[in-house]
Design a protein around this motif. Structure first.
Motif, short mmCIF file in Angstrom:
data_model
loop_
_atom_site.label_atom_id
_atom_site.label_comp_id
_atom_site.label_asym_id
_atom_site.label_seq_id
_atom_site.Cartn_x
_atom_site.Cartn_y
_atom_site.Cartn_z
N LYS F 165 1.35 7.58 -1.80
CA LYS F 165 0.05 7.03 -2.32
C LYS F 165 -0.05 5.82 -3.39
CE LYS F 165 -3.84 7.35 0.75
NZ LYS F 165 -3.59 7.15 1.43
N GLN F 166 0.43 6.85 -4.42
CA GLN F 166 0.24 6.47 -6.03
C GLN F 166 1.50 5.03 -5.70
OE1 GLN F 166 -0.22 10.64 -7.61
NE2 GLN F 166 -1.91 10.66 -6.96
N ARG F 167 2.23 5.64 -5.92
CA ARG F 167 3.48 4.59 -6.37
C ARG F 167 3.35 3.77 -5.75
NH1 ARG F 167 7.29 5.76 -9.98
NH2 ARG F 167 9.41 5.02 -9.48
N TYR F 168 3.37 3.46 -4.06
CA TYR F 168 3.08 2.34 -4.35
C TYR F 168 1.98 1.31 -3.42
CZ TYR F 168 8.35 3.98 -4.44
OH TYR F 168 9.32 4.08 -4.73
N GLU F 169 1.59 2.70 -2.67
CA GLU F 169 -0.05 1.94 -1.74
C GLU F 169 -0.65 1.72 -2.66
OE1 GLU F 169 -2.47 4.08 0.31
OE2 GLU F 169 -2.89 2.81 2.06
N ALA F 170 -1.04 2.21 -3.51
CA ALA F 170 -1.52 1.61 -5.22
C ALA F 170 -1.44 0.57 -5.61
CB ALA F 170 -2.15 2.95 -6.13
N PRO F 171 -0.50 0.36 -5.96
CA PRO F 171 -0.86 -1.33 -6.75
C PRO F 171 -0.39 -2.27 -5.79
CG PRO F 171 1.32 0.49 -7.01
CD PRO F 171 0.52 0.74 -6.42
N LEU F 172 0.08 -1.58 -4.41
CA LEU F 172 -0.17 -3.05 -3.53
C LEU F 172 -2.07 -3.28 -2.91
CD1 LEU F 172 1.89 -2.02 -0.57
CD2 LEU F 172 2.41 -3.58 -1.65
N LYS F 173 -2.55 -2.32 -3.50
CA LYS F 173 -3.77 -2.66 -3.29
C LYS F 173 -4.77 -3.13 -4.18
CE LYS F 173 -7.18 0.56 -1.91
NZ LYS F 173 -8.05 1.95 -1.68
N GLU F 174 -4.20 -3.35 -5.12
CA GLU F 174 -4.10 -3.55 -6.03
C GLU F 174 -4.19 -5.41 -6.14
OE1 GLU F 174 -6.37 -3.78 -10.09
OE2 GLU F 174 -6.17 -2.92 -8.33
#
Lengths: 89, 504, 118, 128, 931, 178
Positions: F165-174
């Motif tokens: 969630k942090q390493r991949y999902e969060a940047p994608l959301k960004e």
């Protein structure tokens, strides 16, 4: 030296291909076989690239590119077939 | 260089494409008229080409301006152009019949028909063995598609057999081609003829294997025993105009036999000369016998006609096996006759079937046909002609066949087979005719009259039979000339390969 | 190498032929495909094998025979068209005749009968 | 320089070859389908990357040409490999292939299978 | 030319009744009679010349190659026959006008009749044997039509068919005989053949020719044992019988005997065959005639008997016998025609032909009775009538021959016996019909016929009497001329007097008359005896024979062709093994001397994988999906092999075709069972393995032999000219689009046609739509997996980019329009797979068949463009242009051609796959929906 | 989050850029003619392909995207090394597991990228995304979606979920601003 390395890698890839064939034949389930086939496609890219190295010819590149680009489509089609029966619906 | 020779191939192709595109595509009438007009034009052009060939002798057309043996050539000699004329004449009849309504029973009838013409004409005209394969495939794939025109179980079933066997045949063709290329190093038929005399002794047997494999291919197309099994069901189930057009398909096999085994494996081929005859002769005879038996065994009329095709093929194959000028001349004449007449018979069979209600063309008692005089007359003419009875073209053909063979055991064999089979055919046809027209049940005839275009088509084809007799003198002279030309390999070679020296 | 190549061609042919002799349409299609591989290799071989040849000018001084390659290309395309047609015909036959047997009926069966739906 | 490049080529080729081989070994060695899937998707892709890098270096050895188009192959593999894996695993779920016993998260597997093969009713799938 | 008109007029006459179809009956008949009447006059016009011994000829070239000319020859014999044919024909026309009822189609009848008349005239006037045969067969056809005129009667149809079969068979024998004669004498000219009698008789083929020839004659003339068709042809209307069986059809065989008499007769074989056949026929016919209750049946057998008599006369081989034969031809024609017509009148006016019902007609139709009695008396050989004269000559001749040696006496004895029966049946004809009590059970009251219906009979009967009383005056010249041409110049002395004094022939006649009467009076015993014999109905027997023949044929046919594709395939394979294998056996060694390339481990691995996967495909062929996976390995390995052996173009094509094929097969499998049931028996499998491996061995060996042989090829030319002449460095591609561009055009046409055919196949197809897979699992719910859909959308532009690249580089490097087209198509197909038909259709609504057409059109027009520059079709053009800033670029017409290929491939592939995919889009049965 | 393109003639600028690069890579040349052709194609092909694209959020932070790509590359290499060790190591010591990761992302393209990333990186393969939304009516709200992941050797489930969630999902959301 490079020639020896290339042959060594050839050997590795051939071995990999044989292993793929083995798991293709063994199965046991259909997804296993498809997986083996898919892997075989990818490994054959390596084989073709190596041939290119061996011959020193860039002419083999397109074949590899083609496998990379559309080789997976047959995998997808077979999977879709198992999932839905009809692959184009 | 005259571009006329291209037309028999390109005109149908262009027509087919135009029919598939707007503005023709959406209107059935436009499709019909374009198709018929183009076929008529094709006929005119082929006759023109024939007249040109008669004055100019053998000519060739180097496609892409690549001279033989490197490029593909189209070869116009009397034989090939005569076959093209035959095809276009036949096609005009078939397309007219088809345009009377049959064409709307499935999609793409006209484009496929034209493609088929393209394939047939291409196969006749090409002077290159691989190109022959390509045109074989063109005409085959078109015939597969046409065979299923109209739909129905019988067609599908016949199509499966037809397609699978022909695919096997195509594979054999490619094997043969590869062998010939791998030994002779060329694909041009004339060039092969030239190179074959110089084949090293250790390669001879390979060439022979290749040549004999070709024999299988052509035998399959021509429907020679034991490769004829696909024919009766296919021809009997095809839609009538298609079956009529198919009448020329077996002749393509015969033509290819004639072309390949006189040109490549002709007398100059040393130990390979005449290698096919040993096979063709007995198989041809057996095919005639089987066809005649089939005529008697048939329970419906179209199957009977299909077996008549076998009889004619068998006769032609025997002639090819004999291989002298008289025989080749007879091949040409008999091809003209038998193609047109059997085609007409297929159409007649359909007209009869349509008017006989549920019984269709089965040889059982049924209601009377609505137009007994018309159908009876055309049936009679066609039957007399196909049975080889005077005064129609069949008897000239039969005389030519009988005269073609030199005296000896061959003569006894051919004569007895031909004469006995003629008798069986006569019996079978008289039985069929009397059943179809005379064994009527009490039901009243229905009102479905044949359409004028259909009647025209049949009369058009049958008129050929009359014309072949009336102008038998000039026509036999023509076929004789064709046969002489065909056998004169050095002359042909000197035209096609002037640089390489003409003596094979 | 030639021996190996010829063995492959022969074996492919044999397998293809065997499958073509089966009674159902699908194995026949597979057999035909196999046979066409064999045919393609055969045509290819008629130009002799060449490990280091080229067919592109200027890339080598040793050229393979380009003509059989062109022929194989044509054969591949035609074979594809034919296979496609046959496959669809097989579907049509199953739909029309109720069986995927090449004869449209099972051996010994008098008339084609619809197979029970799955 | 030349020498250095040759070493690089050799290194990448060997690396790639090893990973390709390892991927295939994984295919054979692993006990259930889901575990087998990991080898080919990951190791093989990386192995391919190695070999392609080797190839890039190799063809760039000669002075007048550079060869970078192998990158394309890598790109395509990176795009397609997850899709193949995804489709395969979906098929496996659909076919209800059993994972080996020690696999944790059995209920997730079950749920996935139930979802894949449409057995549960429609609304049942939208819970959680 | 006037001669030709004698033949042409009846031919034109065939059309007259058809044109006059709507006229009144009499007018129609009259119009029909005009052409033969004119022909008759023209004939008579030539009479004097013919009587003077001239032979008139007229020739018009027709088919010189066959030796078939239109060639007319009028000599005495031809004159005689023409006279009979035209004369009696005219009478028949008149007679038929009254005989046919309102329901019968008179124009049709007359047309057939005239056709028949033409055919007969053709036979007798021919001077070319092939032409003669042509008309000979025409008589068979036209008589078939005439006999079956009342086609609704079963016996008419069957009788006609039988007549056609028998005479047709004879005709074919005759054809063989005539062709052989032509080969012996080197000409089909009758003059030449007749002049080469000695050559013919001494030729080794003479017995064969003679037998074939006689078979032709005898079948036509209803000689024993081929006589049975004639009585059954009596189902025809009586005018037909009167015409065909008195003067024409059956006489054609006799005519031929007479015509070829100079060429063929005079040998012992001739004598044996002809006379014994004649004698047998004479006896059998005469004997059987007596027992027929049907008037026409009696006449039919009597005809057979008289034909036998004539045949016997020609068989005896003496000149006088031949003269007697000719004479009897005339006499028989006249009295038999009149008898048939009389029988027809009786039938017509009383409604029956059964002699058991017909009695005492004398009271109802005295004139007809008188005429019939005179004619019957002539038939019986009563003095003062023509039959007597020829019969006397016949008796005399029987006495004068010694060919049977010491048994020669048997011939006159048998002749007398035949004559006795002849008298007996004649008496029966007269007595039973006209006297013998009252008619029994007739449906209508008999009466005299219309005036003009009787006239033909009167004319003929008058002729009978005239000839009988004053033979020399009436027909002396005619007989002389005819005999002259039969005998070829030397006519013996003969006397046509009525009275030759008391001699043995007269005694025989008297014996015949007396014994005949006696037999007739005591006929009851003979009838009883005859009834004890098993009766065989020839018609039924013949029909049964034909039915049995047909059944046998069917059995054989079904045995050979059991409708099994597998069997057909076996024949193809056997052909391969035999035809391609046999030459291999003659090779000493397969190895051709070219050194083999070395095998390395990688290649060996590849080969091993190819072999294993091929084998696995076979092993797994029942599990179809697995087989599919296996065969894609084979395909992959083949592509790699192409790569390995320096054929990158092939590898590319093979790979892309491979993918499309697999998609196609997957699509297809949805509609097909997923498993193949086990069906083949172990023996069958063993046989198939045997066949397959033999084919494999043959093909493999040939391939090996070829590969190891040194080789010269035309390919060097392509290598040398690809760049300079074709403008490309990729030689394979240059071959495809330039050197052999025509092949490529055909190839894409094949692809396009296949797509059309597939579209056609799929229209209105009733499909199976399984709702679960082969294992019974229901289908997954998610139609378009999310990941796949998204990726497919991003792959599309890249794939297009790559295909553009591949397309443009094709001419110089591996690639080209075909591969580019497949890449594009596959990318679009991926969209179809991932998003479904509806989604794609909403975004791109193109009729793919149109795309195919446009692609092909582009290729075609590119080829045609070179015509504008007066170069051959498909001549390529290329040039290099310097652009500022961008440098040199090459433009080539091959690019346009390749564009056509590209578009066709895209269109065809999509048409195939998308229309297959489209089939199931709507109303897909699912697990939950009730089906 | 932006779904509609800025220019109708250039609907997908990054895709065009990518294609342009691909073209140059394919031709391995910077010759003017190739540049020209590449530009033309890079404009033309996305233009015609745009219709074959479901509406997706557009990349709004390209630099972040680049960083994400590089990070993923690095992860692939390291993760693969680990997997290689696992494969060659003793099989019985592996602890395979299925793990369910709740998704915050809603749109197909980011989810796809996430799933792809997960498949390529640490011993995980994304198995399924469920429930599927294609049967939903257009106006129905999207349900909570889950990513089913198969892990080759699970050590700590919570940590894995957190990493993803942090390493991949969060940047994608960004990156996609969604």
């Amino acid at each position: 030296m490079l020639a020896k390395v290339i042959f060594l890698v050839f050997g590795m890839i051939s071995l990999a291909l044989l292993l793929n064939l083995w798991s293709l034949l063994r199965g046991p389930s259909l997804p296993d076989r498809i997986l083996a086939l898919d892997t075989m496609y990818i490994n054959s890219i390596a084989l073709i690239i190596l041939y290119g190295l061996l011959m020193g010819s860039p002419l083999y590149f397109e074949a590899a590119l083609l496998i990379a680009m559309i080789g997976f489509i047959s995998t997808v089609a077979v999977c879709k077939f198992f999932l839905r029966g009809d692959i184009i619906e | 260089m005259s571009h006329l020779i291209l037309l028999p191939i390109l005109l149908p192709m262009l027509t087919a494409l135009l029919i598939m595109l707007p503005p023709v595509h959406h209107s059935p009438d436009r499709r019909r008229w374009l198709s018929m007009a183009s076929t008529l034009l094709l006929l005119v052009m082929s006759v023109w080409l024939l007249s040109q060939t008669l004055t100019d002798g053998v000519t060739f057309y180097a496609l892409g301006n690549w001279q033989p043996p490197f490029g593909i050539i189209l070869l116009a000699d009397t034989v090939s152009v005569l076959m093209v004329c035959l095809t276009s004449f036949l096609a005009l009849g078939a397309i007219c019949y088809g345009s009377a309504g049959e064409d709307e029973r499935g999609s793409f009838f006209h484009p496929l028909f034209q493609f088929q013409l393209m394939g047939i004409n291409g196969a006749f005209l090409t002077g290159d063995l691989f190109n022959l394969f390509v045109f074989f495939e063109v005409l085959l794939i078109a015939s597969y598609a046409l065979l299923i025109h109209g739909g129905g179980k019988n067609k599908t079933k016949a199509a499966v057999h037809y397609v699978v066997l022909n695919l096997a045949g195509s594979a054999v063709f490619l094997f043969a081609l590869a062998i010939l290329y791998g030994t002779l190093g060329t694909l041009n038929i004339a060039d092969m003829a030239q190179k074959i005399s110089a084949v090293p002794a250790e390669d001879i047997m390979l060439v022979k294997a290749g040549g004999l494999l070709l024999l299988i291919v052509f035998a399959l197309k021509a429907a020679i025993l034991p490769l004829q099994f696909w024919l009766p069901a296919t021809y009997a189930s095809a839609s009538p105009p298609v079956a009529a057009l198919f009448a020329v398909m077996t002749k393509i096999g015969v033509y290819a036999l004639l072309r390949v085994y006189t040109t490549i494996f002709g007398e100059h081929a040393g130990p390979l000369a005449g290698m096919a005859s040993a096979w063709l002769w007995p198989l041809g005879l057996a095919t005639i016998v089987l066809g005649a038996i089939g005529v008697l065994a048939s329970l419906d009329f179209r199957k009977l006609v299909a077996n008549l095709v076998l009889v004619s093929v068998g006769s032609l194959v025997c002639l090819v096996a004999i291989g002298n000028t008289a025989a080749n001349s007879a091949v040409l004449f008999y091809t003209l006759h038998s193609t047109l007449v059997t085609a007409a018979l297929f159409l007649v069979a359909d007209m009869i079937a349509l008017q006989r209600g549920k019984a269709a063309d089965r040889l059982v008692s049924a209601r009377r046909v609505a137009q007994p005089v018309l159908l009876g007359s055309v049936f009679m003419v066609a039957a007399v002609s196909v049975a080889g009875l005077p005064p129609l073209s069949g008897f000239v053909g039969k005389l030519m066949i009988l005269q073609a063979v030199d005296s000896g055991p061959a003569q006894i064999g051919l004569w007895s087979v031909i004469l006995v089979s003629s008798l069986l055919v006569l019996i079978g046809l008289s039985r069929a005719g009397s059943t179809l027209f005379w064994r009527v049940s009490g039901q009243p005839a229905n009102e479905d009259k044949a359409k004028p275009l259909q009647v025209f088509a049949v009369c058009w084809l049958l008129s050929a039979s009359v014309a072949l007799v009336a102008f038998a003198g000039p026509i036999t002279a023509l076929t004789q000339q064709g046969a002489v030309q065909l056998a004169d390999i050095p002359a042909t070679l000197s035209i096609i390969l002037p640089a390489a020296g003409a003596t094979p | 190498m030639e021996t190996l190549f010829a063995c492959c061609i022969g074996f492919l042919t044999a397998c293809g032929v065997f499958l073509m002799l089966r009674g159902r349409t699908f194995p026949v299609v597979v057999g035909l495909t196999m046979l066409s591989y064999a045919v393609n290799l055969f045509i290819f071989a008629s130009g002799r094998l060449n490990l280091r040849g080229a067919v592109v000018l200027g890339t080598s001084d040793n050229y393979a025979d380009p003509l059989p390659q062109a022929l194989v290309l044509t054969a591949i395309v035609i074979g594809f068209a034919m296979t496609a047609f046959l496959v669809i015909l097989a579907i049509r036959a199953r739909a029309d005749l109720g069986s995927d047997h090449v004869d449209g009926k099972l051996p010994g069966q008098k008339h084609a009968k619809r197979e029970p739906r799955q | 320089m030349q020498h250095w490049m040759e070493w690089a080529v050799a290194f990448f080729l060997l690396l790639g070859g090893s990973f390709v081989l390892i991927g295939s070994i994984g295919l054979v060695r692993m006990p259930d389908f889901f575990m087998r899937l990991h080898g080919p998707t990951k190791a093989t892709t990386l192995g391919m990357g190695g070999i392609l890098l080797g190839s890039i270096f190799y063809f760039s050895l000669s002075p007048d040409s550079i060869s970078v188009h192998e990158l394309l192959i890598t790109l395509f593999l990176l795009i397609t490999a997850p899709v193949s894996a995804h489709m395969l695993i979906k098929t496996a779920l659909h076919h209800r292939l059993q994972a080996i016993e020690r696999t944790q998260g059995e209920q997730e597997l079950k749920r996935g299978q139930a979802h894949a093969s449409k057995e549960g009713n429609r609304s049942g799938n939208t819970d959680n | 030319m006037i001669l030709a008109w004698i033949l042409l007029l009846p031919l034109l006459g065939t059309l007259v009744p058809l044109l006059a179809a709507n006229w009144r009956r009499s007018a129609c008949a009259l119009a029909t009679a005009i052409p033969p009447a004119i022909a008759l006059m023209l004939l008579l016009y030539h009479g004097s010349a013919v009587f003077a011994g001239e032979t008139l000829r007229y020739t018009l070239g027709w088919i010189p190659l066959l030796g078939l000319d239109i060639s007319i020859r009028l000599d005495g014999l031809a004159f005689l026959f023409s006279l009979l044919i035209l004369g009696i024909g005219l009478l028949i026309i008149l007679y038929a006008r009254y005989y046919l009822s309102e329901q019968d189609s008179m124009p049709r009848f007359y047309a057939y009749l005239m056709l028949f008349m033409t055919a007969m005239m053709g036979i007798v006037l021919s001077n070319n044997v092939l032409q003669l045969w042509m008309f000979w067969e025409l008589t068979s056809i036209s008589s078939f039509l005439l006999i079956s005129f009342w086609w609704h009667k079963s016996e008419a149809r069957r009788g006609a068919r039988m007549a056609l079969a028998i005479t047709g068979a004879g005709g074919l024998c005759l054809l063989a005989a005539l062709l052989l004669l032509g080969q012996i004498t080197g000409s089909y000219d009758l003059d030449v053949i007749l002049a080469s009698g000695a050559v013919i008789r001494e030729h080794g083929w003479y017995p064969l020719v003679l037998v074939l020839f006689l078979l032709g004659c005898f079948t036509k003339s209803a000689q024993f044992p081929f006589h049975f068709w004639l009585p059954n042809a009596m189902a025809a209307p009586t005018p037909v019988s009167a015409y065909l069986h008195s003067a024409t059809m059956v006489k054609a065989g006799i005519f031929l005997l007479a015509r070829f008499y100079p060429a063929m007769a005079g040998t012992d074989l001739w004598f044996l065959l002809v006379s014994i056949t004649g004698l047998t026929t004479l006896l059998v016919g005469a004997y059987l005639a007596l027992f027929k209750h049907d008037l026409k049946g009696l006449l039919a057998y009597s005809t057979i008997s008289h034909l036998g008599l004539i045949t016997l006369l020609f068989g005896m081989g003496t000149d006088l016998a031949a003269v007697a034969g000719v004479f009897h031809i005339i006499n028989h024609a006249t009295f038999k025609a009149s008898l048939f017509m009389a029988a027809g009148i009786i039938d017509h006016e009383s409604g029956s032909r059964d002699m058991r019902k017909l009695n005492g007609l004398w009271h109802f139709m005295p004139i007809t009775a008188t005429l019939a009695m005179v004619a019957a008396a002539a038939m019986a050989g009563v003095p003062l009538l023509n039959g007597f004269l020829s019969k006397e000559m016949f008796f005399a001749e029987t006495l004068h021959q010694h060919l049977l040696g010491s048994l020669s006496w048997i011939i006159p004895v048998l002749a007398t016996i035949a004559a006795i029966f002849s008298v007996a049946y004649s008496m029966r004809f007269i007595h039973d019909v006209f006297f013998n009590g009252k008619p029994k059970g007739l449906t209508k009251t008999p009466h005299e016929p219309p005036r003009y219906m009787r006239m033909p009979v009167e004319v003929l009967v008058v002729l009978c009497i005239l000839v009988g009383v004053a033979p020399g005056y009436v027909i002396g010249d005619l007989l002389q001329a005819a005999s002259f041409s039969v005998l070829g110049g030397t006519v013996p002395e003969y006397s046509l007097a009525i009275w030759h004094g008391f001699n043995l022939p007269l005694l025989m006649s008297v014996v015949a008359l007396a014994a005949g009467s006696l037999i007739y009076i005591n006929r009851k015993h003979l009838f009883d005896f005859q009834n004890t014999l098993p009766g065989v109905d020839a018609l039924t027997a013949f029909e049964q024979l034909m039915a049995a023949l047909a059944k046998r044929c069917q059995q054989f046919y079904n045995w050979l062709d059991n409708g099994s594709l597998q069997r057909y395939m076996v024949f193809v394979l056997l052909a391969i093994i035999v035809l391609a294998g046999a030459p291999l056996l003659e090779l000493d060694t397969l190895f051709g001397g070219r050194p083999e390339l070395p095998v390395d481990a990688v290649n060996a691995t590849g080969a091993a994988m190819l072999l294993i996967s091929a084998f696995a495909t076979v092993v797994f062929h029942r599990q179809r999906v697995v087989a599919l996976l296996m065969i894609s390995v084979v395909g992959l390995m083949v592509s790699i092999a192409f790569t390995r052996f320096s054929a990158p173009d092939l590898a590319l094509t093979q790979l892309s075709v491979e993918v499309v094929t697999i998609i196609l097969l997957m699509l297809a499998l949805f509609f097909l069972p997923h498993k193949t049931p086990k069906q083949s028996s172990p023996t069958r499998v063993l046989r198939d393995i045997g066949l397959a491996s033999m084919v494999g061995v043959v093909i493999g060996s040939i391939s090996y032999a070829i590969m190891t042989r040194p080789f010269n090829t035309i390919s060097d030319y392509f290598l040398a000219n690809a760049k300079t002449g074709g403008g490309g460095t990729n030689v394979v591609n240059v071959i495809l689009v330039d050197f052999r561009g025509f092949d490529t055009m055909g190839e894409i046409a094949v692809l396009g046609i296949a797509a059309l055919g597939i579209f056609k196949l799929l229209t209105r197809i009733p499909v199976f739509k399984p709702s679960s897979d082969g294992e019974g699992r229901p289908w997954a719910r998610e139609r378009h997996p999310l990941l796949l859909a998204t990726v497919a959308q991003s792959i599309l532009p890249m794939a297009l980019m790559v295909s553009v690249f591949i397309f443009f580089r094709g001419h110089n490097l591996p690639g080209g329009g075909f591969i580019a087209g497949l890449i594009t198509a596959v990318a679009i197909i991926l969209l179809y797979i991932s998003q479904g038909v509806d989604w794609v259709k909403a975004r791109m609504n193109i009729e793919y068949q149109r795309v195919v057409a446009i692609g092909l059109l582009i290729a075609l027009l590119t080829g045609l463009a070179s015509l504008l520059f007066n170069r051959p079709f498909l001549t390529s053009w290329f040039d290099y242009f310097k652009l500022p800033l961008f440098g040199e670029i090459e433009l080539a017409s091959a690019i346009a051609f390749d564009l056509g290929v590209y578009i066709t491939v895209v269109g065809a592939t999509l048409l195939i796959l998308a229309s297959l995919g489209k089939m199931t889009t709507s109303h897909r049965p699912t697990h939950q929906e009730p089906t | 989050m932006r779904m509609t393109p800025r220019f109708s003639w250039l609907p997908t600028p990054y895709r065009s850029l990518l294609l342009f690069v691909i073209w140059l890579l394919l031709n391995q040349s910077l010759a003017p003619i190739h540049l020209l052709f590449g530009v033309v194609l890079a404009l033309f092909i996305p233009y015609i392909c745009y219709r074959f694209r479901d509406p997706q959020p557009l990349v709004e932070r390209p630099l972040l995207a680049l960083r994400y790509i590089l990070r993923v590359f690095a992860d692939i290499v390291t993760a693969n090394a680990q997997v290689a060790v696992l494969i060659l190591g003793p099989v019985h010591k592996l602890h395979p597991a299925f793990v369910r990761v709740p998704l915050d992302l809603q749109h197909n393209l980011p989810i796809t990228i996430l799933a792809g990333t997960v498949s390529m990186t640490p011993g995980t393969v994304s198995a399924d995304i469920y429930p599927c939304t294609e049967h939903l009516a257009p106006d129905e709200p999207l349900p909570q979606r889950w990513l089913l992941v198969h892990v080759l050797n699970l050590e700590d489930e919570a940590e894995l979920i957190a990493t993803i969630k942090q390493r991949y999902e969060a940047p994608l959301k960004e990156i996609f601003k969604c």
